[in-house]
Design a protein around this motif. Structure first.
Motif, short mmCIF file in Angstrom:
data_model
loop_
_atom_site.label_atom_id
_atom_site.label_comp_id
_atom_site.label_asym_id
_atom_site.label_seq_id
_atom_site.Cartn_x
_atom_site.Cartn_y
_atom_site.Cartn_z
N VAL A 155 8.35 -6.70 -2.70
CA VAL A 155 6.91 -6.71 -2.47
C VAL A 155 6.61 -6.78 -0.97
O VAL A 155 7.15 -7.63 -0.25
CB VAL A 155 6.23 -7.90 -3.18
CG1 VAL A 155 4.72 -7.89 -2.91
CG2 VAL A 155 6.49 -7.83 -4.67
N LEU A 156 5.76 -5.87 -0.52
CA LEU A 156 5.22 -5.88 0.83
C LEU A 156 3.82 -6.46 0.74
O LEU A 156 2.94 -5.87 0.11
CB LEU A 156 5.19 -4.45 1.39
CG LEU A 156 4.52 -4.22 2.74
CD1 LEU A 156 5.20 -5.03 3.83
CD2 LEU A 156 4.54 -2.73 3.09
N ARG A 157 3.63 -7.63 1.32
CA ARG A 157 2.36 -8.35 1.19
C ARG A 157 1.61 -8.42 2.51
O ARG A 157 2.22 -8.65 3.55
CB ARG A 157 2.61 -9.78 0.71
CG ARG A 157 3.29 -9.93 -0.61
CD ARG A 157 3.59 -11.39 -0.89
NE ARG A 157 4.16 -11.59 -2.22
CZ ARG A 157 5.44 -11.45 -2.52
NH1 ARG A 157 6.31 -11.11 -1.56
NH2 ARG A 157 5.87 -11.63 -3.75
N GLY A 158 0.31 -8.25 2.45
CA GLY A 158 -0.49 -8.42 3.66
C GLY A 158 -1.91 -7.93 3.44
O GLY A 158 -2.17 -7.11 2.56
N PRO A 159 -2.83 -8.40 4.28
CA PRO A 159 -4.23 -8.00 4.15
C PRO A 159 -4.53 -6.70 4.89
O PRO A 159 -5.45 -6.62 5.70
CB PRO A 159 -4.98 -9.19 4.75
CG PRO A 159 -4.07 -9.71 5.80
CD PRO A 159 -2.67 -9.51 5.25
N ALA A 222 -2.04 -5.97 -1.63
CA ALA A 222 -3.07 -6.13 -0.60
C ALA A 222 -3.70 -7.52 -0.74
O ALA A 222 -4.60 -7.73 -1.56
CB ALA A 222 -4.13 -5.04 -0.73
N GLU A 223 -3.20 -8.46 0.04
CA GLU A 223 -3.71 -9.82 -0.01
C GLU A 223 -5.10 -9.90 0.63
O GLU A 223 -5.47 -9.06 1.47
CB GLU A 223 -2.79 -10.77 0.76
CG GLU A 223 -1.39 -10.91 0.20
CD GLU A 223 -0.52 -11.80 1.08
OE1 GLU A 223 0.04 -12.76 0.56
OE2 GLU A 223 -0.42 -11.52 2.28
N THR A 224 -5.85 -10.91 0.26
CA THR A 224 -7.03 -11.27 1.05
C THR A 224 -6.54 -12.02 2.27
O THR A 224 -5.37 -12.45 2.34
CB THR A 224 -7.98 -12.16 0.25
OG1 THR A 224 -7.32 -13.42 -0.01
CG2 THR A 224 -8.38 -11.51 -1.07
N VAL A 225 -7.40 -12.18 3.25
CA VAL A 225 -7.00 -12.92 4.46
C VAL A 225 -6.61 -14.35 4.08
O VAL A 225 -5.62 -14.90 4.58
CB VAL A 225 -8.14 -12.92 5.49
CG1 VAL A 225 -7.81 -13.83 6.66
CG2 VAL A 225 -8.41 -11.50 5.98
N TYR A 229 -2.86 -16.15 4.74
CA TYR A 229 -2.57 -17.40 5.45
C TYR A 229 -1.85 -18.38 4.52
O TYR A 229 -0.90 -19.07 4.94
CB TYR A 229 -3.86 -18.03 5.98
CG TYR A 229 -4.30 -17.47 7.31
CD1 TYR A 229 -3.66 -17.84 8.49
CD2 TYR A 229 -5.34 -16.55 7.39
CE1 TYR A 229 -4.04 -17.32 9.71
CE2 TYR A 229 -5.74 -16.02 8.61
CZ TYR A 229 -5.09 -16.40 9.77
OH TYR A 229 -5.46 -15.88 10.98
N ALA A 230 -2.26 -18.43 3.27
CA ALA A 230 -1.64 -19.36 2.32
C ALA A 230 -0.19 -18.99 2.04
O ALA A 230 0.69 -19.86 1.98
CB ALA A 230 -2.44 -19.38 1.02
N ALA A 253 -6.16 -2.78 8.41
CA ALA A 253 -7.33 -2.63 7.54
C ALA A 253 -8.55 -2.16 8.32
O ALA A 253 -9.38 -1.41 7.80
CB ALA A 253 -7.63 -3.96 6.85
N ALA A 254 -8.67 -2.59 9.58
CA ALA A 254 -9.82 -2.23 10.41
C ALA A 254 -9.69 -0.83 11.02
O ALA A 254 -10.61 -0.37 11.70
CB ALA A 254 -9.99 -3.27 11.52
N GLY A 255 -8.57 -0.17 10.79
CA GLY A 255 -8.36 1.17 11.32
C GLY A 255 -7.93 1.22 12.77
O GLY A 255 -7.93 2.29 13.38
N GLU A 256 -7.53 0.08 13.33
CA GLU A 256 -7.20 0.02 14.75
C GLU A 256 -5.78 0.48 15.07
O GLU A 256 -5.45 0.68 16.24
CB GLU A 256 -7.41 -1.41 15.27
CG GLU A 256 -8.86 -1.86 15.22
CD GLU A 256 -9.06 -3.30 15.63
OE1 GLU A 256 -8.16 -3.87 16.28
OE2 GLU A 256 -10.13 -3.87 15.31
N LEU A 257 -4.95 0.68 14.05
CA LEU A 257 -3.56 1.09 14.29
C LEU A 257 -3.26 2.45 13.65
O LEU A 257 -2.10 2.79 13.40
CB LEU A 257 -2.59 0.03 13.75
CG LEU A 257 -2.73 -1.37 14.36
CD1 LEU A 257 -1.66 -2.29 13.82
CD2 LEU A 257 -2.68 -1.32 15.88
#
Length: 294
Positions: A155-159, A222-225, A229-230, A253-257
């Motif tokens: 599993v690849l986890r992250g927001p 796709a975790e929530t923020v 953190y948790a 998520a913000a499209g900055e990368l």
């Protein structure tokens, strides 16, 4: 005619080590810098500088004495990283360095979502302020980071949401950096290059590519923020470090990368590596994900 001396920091690391090896093969005189000289690679035509950390101005000045160009790999993340970079740059100028090539980060800005990218912007601002000849190499996420951040459970986890990331290989960064360093003219002075892969992909697409390569089901969650953190709270890392981990996904998520640049092919004369090719050529990067590896 003897080429000017190039000082390479982080020479025991993934980027600095690759750059040092490439420069050494060309016969350019290279001085390798590191906190522990015993960990520096042994390369023909290179010499190890005395031990030096970025935050030690006098040690950095001694290590850089006589160097013409400084290849500055950013320091390990820390609350004091901008200060360390500032000290290192000022020490380089005091030692007579005339040119700085700095490894920055894609989308570096004072208000970047990714907290560590802000450090890079402030470092760039200081380098500009000194008036020294400079080039900034803003690399994106590492391709190697995709399998590395995928847990053994597949599993690849992250927001990161459905955002895209134009991850780049260490080899493409090193080849691009070497091209800049070996050009002793003014072509690259004042330039900022976004070093990216050839395409921006979602983390779900990355999981799909890992599934094809490993032969097992790899999925992206796709975790929530708050969930992010948790899920990282148990690592015992300081708050600033956890914030860096989480905001790197938030930046996706913000499209900055998602920026895709032609800098790698322009500088190297060949296409940038994509994720599928990277995984094919680097099976060790995902060995922990192979069936029966646990």
């Amino acid at each position: 005619m003897i080429s000017p001396l190039v000082a390479v920091t982080g020479a025991s690391g993934a980027v600095g080590g690759r750059v040092a090896a490439r420069l050494a093969r060309t016969g350019v005189p290279v001085r390798l810098l590191g906190r522990d000289p015993s960990r520096l690679p042994r390369l023909p035509g290179t010499a190890a500088a005395p031990p030096a950390t970025y935050g030690d101005a006098e040690a950095m000045r001694r290590a850089l004495d006589g160097a013409h160009t400084l290849f500055l790999v950013s320091a390990h993340e820390s609350p004091d990283r901008v200060t360390e970079h500032t000290i290192a740059v000022d020490a380089a100028l005091a030692a007579g360095v005339e040119r700085v090539v700095y490894v920055s980060f894609l989308g570096a800005a004072p208000d970047a979502t990714f907290t560590f990218a802000r450090d890079h912007w402030y470092t760039e601002a200081h380098i500009r302020m000194t008036g020294v000849r400079h080039t900034f190499l803003r690399d994106g996420w590492y391709l190697a980071g995709i399998p590395a951040m995928t847990a053994a459970d597949g599993v690849l986890r992250g927001p990161g949401g459905e955002g895209r990331v134009s991850a780049v290989s260490h080899d493409d960064i090193a080849d691009s950096a070497s091209a800049v360093l070996l050009d002793e003219g003014t072509t690259h002075d004042g330039a900022t290059y976004d070093l990216t892969g050839p395409v921006a992909f979602t983390l779900a697409e990355a999981a799909g590519e890992l599934s094809r390569r490993t032969g097992r089901a790899i999925r992206y969650v796709a975790e929530t923020v708050e969930e992010a953190y948790a899920s990282r709270a148990g690592y015992g890392a300081p708050d600033w470090e956890v914030a860096g981990w989480v905001t790197s996904y938030e930046a996706i998520a913000a499209g900055e990368l998602a920026t895709v640049s032609d800098a790698v092919p322009t500088l190297t004369g060949r296409p940038a590596q994509d994720l599928a090719t990277f995984l094919q050529e680097n099976p060790d990067s995902y060995s922990h994900l192979l069936p029966g590896s646990s």
